[in-house]
Enzyme design. Structure first.
Site, PDB file in Angstrom:
ATOM      1  N   ASN A  12       0.865  -1.178   0.000  1.00  0.00           N
ATOM      2  CA  ASN A  12       0.000   0.000   0.000  1.00  0.00           C
ATOM      3  C   ASN A  12       0.904   1.230   0.000  1.00  0.00           C
ATOM      4  O   ASN A  12       1.468   1.587   1.028  1.00  0.00           O
ATOM      5  CB  ASN A  12      -0.881  -0.047   1.265  1.00  0.00           C
ATOM      6  CG  ASN A  12      -1.711   1.206   1.440  1.00  0.00           C
ATOM      7  OD1 ASN A  12      -1.795   2.042   0.534  1.00  0.00           O
ATOM      8  ND2 ASN A  12      -2.328   1.346   2.603  1.00  0.00           N
ATOM      9  N   LYS A  14       0.164   4.240  -0.340  1.00  0.00           N
ATOM     10  CA  LYS A  14      -0.491   5.427   0.227  1.00  0.00           C
ATOM     11  C   LYS A  14      -0.233   6.635  -0.678  1.00  0.00           C
ATOM     12  O   LYS A  14      -0.159   6.469  -1.895  1.00  0.00           O
ATOM     13  CB  LYS A  14      -0.017   5.639   1.671  1.00  0.00           C
ATOM     14  CG  LYS A  14      -0.188   4.362   2.514  1.00  0.00           C
ATOM     15  CD  LYS A  14      -0.032   4.577   3.986  1.00  0.00           C
ATOM     16  CE  LYS A  14      -0.234   3.250   4.714  1.00  0.00           C
ATOM     17  NZ  LYS A  14      -0.222   3.361   6.157  1.00  0.00           N
ATOM     18  N   HIS A  96      -9.641   1.203   4.627  1.00  0.00           N
ATOM     19  CA  HIS A  96      -8.391   1.372   5.381  1.00  0.00           C
ATOM     20  C   HIS A  96      -8.635   2.344   6.532  1.00  0.00           C
ATOM     21  O   HIS A  96      -9.421   3.292   6.393  1.00  0.00           O
ATOM     22  CB  HIS A  96      -7.297   1.898   4.446  1.00  0.00           C
ATOM     23  CG  HIS A  96      -5.940   1.897   5.092  1.00  0.00           C
ATOM     24  ND1 HIS A  96      -5.546   2.859   5.981  1.00  0.00           N
ATOM     25  CD2 HIS A  96      -4.910   1.013   5.000  1.00  0.00           C
ATOM     26  CE1 HIS A  96      -4.315   2.577   6.403  1.00  0.00           C
ATOM     27  NE2 HIS A  96      -3.911   1.467   5.819  1.00  0.00           N
ATOM     28  N   GLU A  98      -7.023   4.727   7.597  1.00  0.00           N
ATOM     29  CA  GLU A  98      -6.772   6.135   7.263  1.00  0.00           C
ATOM     30  C   GLU A  98      -7.961   6.735   6.513  1.00  0.00           C
ATOM     31  O   GLU A  98      -8.258   7.917   6.649  1.00  0.00           O
ATOM     32  CB  GLU A  98      -5.452   6.255   6.477  1.00  0.00           C
ATOM     33  CG  GLU A  98      -4.255   6.052   7.407  1.00  0.00           C
ATOM     34  CD  GLU A  98      -3.005   5.503   6.745  1.00  0.00           C
ATOM     35  OE1 GLU A  98      -2.906   5.517   5.504  1.00  0.00           O
ATOM     36  OE2 GLU A  98      -2.111   5.053   7.494  1.00  0.00           O
ATOM     37  N   GLU A 166      -5.700  -4.895  10.482  1.00  0.00           N
ATOM     38  CA  GLU A 166      -4.686  -3.877  10.727  1.00  0.00           C
ATOM     39  C   GLU A 166      -5.040  -3.102  11.992  1.00  0.00           C
ATOM     40  O   GLU A 166      -5.839  -2.160  11.943  1.00  0.00           O
ATOM     41  CB  GLU A 166      -4.622  -2.889   9.559  1.00  0.00           C
ATOM     42  CG  GLU A 166      -4.232  -3.514   8.241  1.00  0.00           C
ATOM     43  CD  GLU A 166      -3.618  -2.483   7.305  1.00  0.00           C
ATOM     44  OE1 GLU A 166      -2.496  -2.703   6.870  1.00  0.00           O
ATOM     45  OE2 GLU A 166      -4.250  -1.455   7.043  1.00  0.00           O
ATOM     46  N   GLY A 172       2.342   2.170  10.894  1.00  0.00           N
ATOM     47  CA  GLY A 172       3.359   3.213  10.796  1.00  0.00           C
ATOM     48  C   GLY A 172       4.049   3.542  12.103  1.00  0.00           C
ATOM     49  O   GLY A 172       4.748   4.555  12.204  1.00  0.00           O
ATOM     50  N   SER A 211       3.097  -2.237  10.465  1.00  0.00           N
ATOM     51  CA  SER A 211       4.531  -2.325  10.770  1.00  0.00           C
ATOM     52  C   SER A 211       5.153  -3.675  10.422  1.00  0.00           C
ATOM     53  O   SER A 211       6.010  -4.176  11.149  1.00  0.00           O
ATOM     54  CB  SER A 211       4.784  -1.971  12.244  1.00  0.00           C
ATOM     55  OG  SER A 211       4.430  -0.624  12.492  1.00  0.00           O
TER      56      SER A 211
HETATM   57  P1  PGA Z   1       2.709   0.264   7.722  1.00  0.00           P
HETATM   58  O1  PGA Z   1       1.256   0.491   7.068  1.00  0.00           O
HETATM   59  O2  PGA Z   1       3.251  -1.017   7.137  1.00  0.00           O
HETATM   60  O3  PGA Z   1       3.497   1.469   7.317  1.00  0.00           O
HETATM   61  O4  PGA Z   1       2.510   0.148   9.194  1.00  0.00           O
HETATM   62  C1  PGA Z   1       0.376  -0.583   6.862  1.00  0.00           C
HETATM   63  C2  PGA Z   1      -0.905  -0.082   6.255  1.00  0.00           C
HETATM   64  O5  PGA Z   1      -1.389   0.984   6.630  1.00  0.00           O
HETATM   65  O6  PGA Z   1      -1.472  -0.751   5.369  1.00  0.00           O
END
Ligand code: PGA
Length: 251
Positions: A12, A14, A96, A98, A166, A172, A211
């Site tokens: 992803n 983003k 997601h 976000e 997630e 992150g 992560s």
């Molecule tokens: P990350 O993000 O691997 O940077 O923690 C995962 C995600 O949001 O899909």
């Protein structure tokens, strides 16, 4: 890993990548391979170009990060599922955390988007996950179950849909749940999928996200009912993304 299920390692990206970086990243990922199915999900602006660059590369699929619930219409700034399909996407990430946080998307919106994706043959990757406060309150499983019930439409199993667990607090941050916590949550998700979709629910892929890095990928991907990973930050570094994919292959 679920026996007989091919793992999916999804990147992803983003809101990262201009044309030159995106193409370089896609081409680097295409050099990898192995047993896992690989997926890159660039921003909308790079979708077509990345899909073109990966044409003929059976090992790496292309996906988007969101879609609108309507096929077309007066929705300034939005992108529809048929448009994604037309641009070369095969998958789409939906719900997601976000999107849920930044755009106020609730389960009903995610369900409508998932139906729109399925209607044009896109494989939906529906994200669920609890906040840190919810986990500390002992509500993680209840929250995730509620999100699954509200976000997955009928027909989800037939579409080959994917669920991504997630935990919001792991995205992150460099923090991950314990292996026991991941195993427990993935077992709960599996039970819910089987209760809802029967035998087909036993074979749907459940990804872990939050992560995931080369250093922790192998033990996470070896856990029961972990059928791949949704990778954010590490998917922007080709060597890291491919190392995670290789960890999936090794299990
Ligand atoms: P990350 O993000 O691997 O940077 O923690 C995962 C995600 O949001 O899909």
């Amino acid at each position: 890993m679920t026996p007989g299920v091919r793992p999916l390692i999804a990147g992803n990206w983003k809101m990262h990548g201009l044309r030159a970086d995106g193409l370089a990243l896609a081409r680097a990922v295409a050099k990898g391979g192995g047993g896992a199915e690989l997926l890159v999900c660039p921003p909308f602006t790079l979708l077509r170009e990345v899909a073109t660059a990966l044409e003929g590369c059976a090992a790496v699929a292309v996906g988007a990060q969101d879609c609108h619930a309507a096929a077309k219409g007066a929705h300034t700034g939005d992108v529809s599922a048929p448009m994604l399909r037309d641009a070369g996407a095969r998958f789409v990430i939906l719900g997601h955390s976000e999107r849920r946080a930044d755009h106020g998307e609730g389960d009903a919106a995610v369900l409508a988007k998932t139906e729109a994706a399925m209607a044009v043959g896109l494989v939906p990757i529906v994200c669920v996950g609890e906040s840190e406060a919810e986990r500390l309150a002992g509500e993680a499983e209840a929250v995730v179950t509620r999100q699954l019930d509200g976000s997955l439409p009928e027909g989800f199993a037939a579409s080959g849909g994917v669920v991504a667990y997630e935990p919001v607090w792991a995205i992150g941050t460099g923090r991950t749940p314990t292996e026991a916590d991941i195993t427990a949550m993935h077992a709960a998700i599996r039970a819910r999928l089987v209760a809802r979709f029967g035998e087909a629910g036993a074979k749907l892929r459940i990804l872990y996200g939050g992560s995931v890095k080369p250093a922790n990928a192998a033990p996470i991907l070896a856990l029961e009912n972990v059928d791949g990973a949704l990778v954010g930050g590490a998917s922007l570094v080709p060597a890291d993304f491919l190392a995670i994919a290789a960890a999936a292959k090794a299990t």
